[in-house]
Write a protein that holds these residues in place. Sequence first.
Motif, PDB file in Angstrom:
ATOM      1  N   PRO A 128       0.561  -1.326  -0.240  1.00  0.00           N
ATOM      2  CA  PRO A 128      -0.214  -0.087   0.534  1.00  0.00           C
ATOM      3  C   PRO A 128       0.688   1.160  -0.145  1.00  0.00           C
ATOM      4  CG  PRO A 128       0.024  -1.221   2.459  1.00  0.00           C
ATOM      5  CD  PRO A 128       1.365  -1.481   1.279  1.00  0.00           C
ATOM      6  N   ILE A 129       0.679   2.640  -0.228  1.00  0.00           N
ATOM      7  CA  ILE A 129       1.606   3.434  -0.443  1.00  0.00           C
ATOM      8  C   ILE A 129       1.612   4.388   1.418  1.00  0.00           C
ATOM      9  CG2 ILE A 129       0.603   5.947  -0.478  1.00  0.00           C
ATOM     10  CD1 ILE A 129      -1.603   5.423  -2.861  1.00  0.00           C
ATOM     11  N   LYS A 130       2.333   4.777   1.406  1.00  0.00           N
ATOM     12  CA  LYS A 130       3.630   5.026   2.382  1.00  0.00           C
ATOM     13  C   LYS A 130       3.429   6.463   3.126  1.00  0.00           C
ATOM     14  CE  LYS A 130       6.415   0.831   2.164  1.00  0.00           C
ATOM     15  NZ  LYS A 130       7.877   0.436   2.977  1.00  0.00           N
ATOM     16  N   PRO A 131       2.322   6.754   3.152  1.00  0.00           N
ATOM     17  CA  PRO A 131       2.636   8.556   3.447  1.00  0.00           C
ATOM     18  C   PRO A 131       3.520   9.386   3.584  1.00  0.00           C
ATOM     19  CG  PRO A 131       0.770   7.053   4.618  1.00  0.00           C
ATOM     20  CD  PRO A 131       1.736   6.220   4.590  1.00  0.00           C
ATOM     21  N   ILE A 132       3.800  10.703   3.512  1.00  0.00           N
ATOM     22  CA  ILE A 132       5.327  11.056   3.191  1.00  0.00           C
ATOM     23  C   ILE A 132       4.823  12.019   4.716  1.00  0.00           C
ATOM     24  CG2 ILE A 132       7.072  12.433   3.127  1.00  0.00           C
ATOM     25  CD1 ILE A 132       7.275  11.261  -0.198  1.00  0.00           C
ATOM     26  N   SER A 133       5.168  12.142   5.550  1.00  0.00           N
ATOM     27  CA  SER A 133       4.943  12.599   6.882  1.00  0.00           C
ATOM     28  C   SER A 133       5.836  13.941   7.246  1.00  0.00           C
ATOM     29  CB  SER A 133       4.710  11.675   8.000  1.00  0.00           C
ATOM     30  OG  SER A 133       5.200  10.819   8.427  1.00  0.00           O
ATOM     31  N   GLY A 134       6.809  13.559   6.752  1.00  0.00           N
ATOM     32  CA  GLY A 134       8.143  14.345   7.510  1.00  0.00           C
ATOM     33  C   GLY A 134       8.897  15.024   6.248  1.00  0.00           C
ATOM     34  N   MET A 135      10.376  15.860   6.803  1.00  0.00           N
ATOM     35  CA  MET A 135      11.657  16.234   5.838  1.00  0.00           C
ATOM     36  C   MET A 135      13.080  15.769   6.933  1.00  0.00           C
ATOM     37  SD  MET A 135       9.994  18.570   3.078  1.00  0.00           S
ATOM     38  CE  MET A 135       9.288  19.646   3.746  1.00  0.00           C
ATOM     39  N   SER A 136      13.729  16.192   6.303  1.00  0.00           N
ATOM     40  CA  SER A 136      14.898  16.343   7.112  1.00  0.00           C
ATOM     41  C   SER A 136      15.802  16.172   6.096  1.00  0.00           C
ATOM     42  CB  SER A 136      15.939  15.131   8.354  1.00  0.00           C
ATOM     43  OG  SER A 136      15.632  13.874   7.965  1.00  0.00           O
ATOM     44  N   ALA A 137      16.931  17.231   6.787  1.00  0.00           N
ATOM     45  CA  ALA A 137      17.846  17.643   5.637  1.00  0.00           C
ATOM     46  C   ALA A 137      19.806  17.249   6.896  1.00  0.00           C
ATOM     47  CB  ALA A 137      18.548  18.957   5.309  1.00  0.00           C
ATOM     48  N   SER A 138      20.433  16.278   5.611  1.00  0.00           N
ATOM     49  CA  SER A 138      21.546  15.520   6.482  1.00  0.00           C
ATOM     50  C   SER A 138      22.250  15.450   5.146  1.00  0.00           C
ATOM     51  CB  SER A 138      21.923  14.219   6.561  1.00  0.00           C
ATOM     52  OG  SER A 138      21.729  13.354   6.605  1.00  0.00           O
ATOM     53  N   ASP A 139      23.763  15.909   5.103  1.00  0.00           N
ATOM     54  CA  ASP A 139      24.824  15.217   4.503  1.00  0.00           C
ATOM     55  C   ASP A 139      24.397  15.876   2.582  1.00  0.00           C
ATOM     56  OD1 ASP A 139      26.525  14.111   6.131  1.00  0.00           O
ATOM     57  OD2 ASP A 139      25.401  12.451   5.705  1.00  0.00           O
ATOM     58  N   ASN A 140      23.819  17.190   2.057  1.00  0.00           N
ATOM     59  CA  ASN A 140      23.666  17.871   0.747  1.00  0.00           C
ATOM     60  C   ASN A 140      22.440  16.630   0.603  1.00  0.00           C
ATOM     61  OD1 ASN A 140      25.779  18.933   1.144  1.00  0.00           O
ATOM     62  ND2 ASN A 140      27.104  18.261   0.104  1.00  0.00           N
ATOM     63  N   HIS A 141      21.725  16.006   1.499  1.00  0.00           N
ATOM     64  CA  HIS A 141      20.410  14.882   0.847  1.00  0.00           C
ATOM     65  C   HIS A 141      19.360  15.632   1.952  1.00  0.00           C
ATOM     66  CE1 HIS A 141      23.272  11.120   0.618  1.00  0.00           C
ATOM     67  NE2 HIS A 141      22.716  12.766  -0.761  1.00  0.00           N
ATOM     68  N   LEU A 142      17.839  15.861   1.652  1.00  0.00           N
ATOM     69  CA  LEU A 142      16.868  15.943   2.238  1.00  0.00           C
ATOM     70  C   LEU A 142      16.264  14.972   1.941  1.00  0.00           C
ATOM     71  CD1 LEU A 142      14.542  18.020   2.595  1.00  0.00           C
ATOM     72  CD2 LEU A 142      13.331  17.994   0.657  1.00  0.00           C
ATOM     73  N   LYS A 143      15.754  14.128   3.170  1.00  0.00           N
ATOM     74  CA  LYS A 143      15.504  13.378   3.112  1.00  0.00           C
ATOM     75  C   LYS A 143      13.518  13.480   3.315  1.00  0.00           C
ATOM     76  CE  LYS A 143      19.221  11.038   4.689  1.00  0.00           C
ATOM     77  NZ  LYS A 143      20.233  10.716   6.012  1.00  0.00           N
ATOM     78  N   LEU A 144      12.898  12.709   3.190  1.00  0.00           N
ATOM     79  CA  LEU A 144      11.589  12.190   3.105  1.00  0.00           C
ATOM     80  C   LEU A 144      11.084  11.077   3.895  1.00  0.00           C
ATOM     81  CD1 LEU A 144       9.930  13.111  -0.723  1.00  0.00           C
ATOM     82  CD2 LEU A 144      10.747  14.707   1.119  1.00  0.00           C
TER      83      LEU A 144
END
Length: 88
Positions: free
Chosen positions: A25-41
């Motif tokens: 099933p779809i996994k909802p994206i509930s947040g974001m963070s940044a580290s090591d030149n990456h934006l992580k969802l």
Amino acid sequence: MRLRELITLVHQLDASLKLGFDTNPIKPISGMSASDNHLKLHTVTQTPLTVKTFRQHATHFDQQLVVFKSDEERLYGFRQSGHWLLFK
């Protein structure tokens, strides 16, 4: 895909679209963070970000960040399905 590109691409989309990963099933994206030149969802909760809340949060990050899933898998695109914006 860089954050700047993603912001440009979602600019014209319906602000109420929910963000998720293109899985079954779809996994909802509930947040974001940044580290090591990456934006992580992240999929921490079942309450998804919307295009509107994504835009609001995204302005606080470096626009040159490369977009990834939180498990370090790089994201290359998205598609709309119903009320969802699904990332691949």
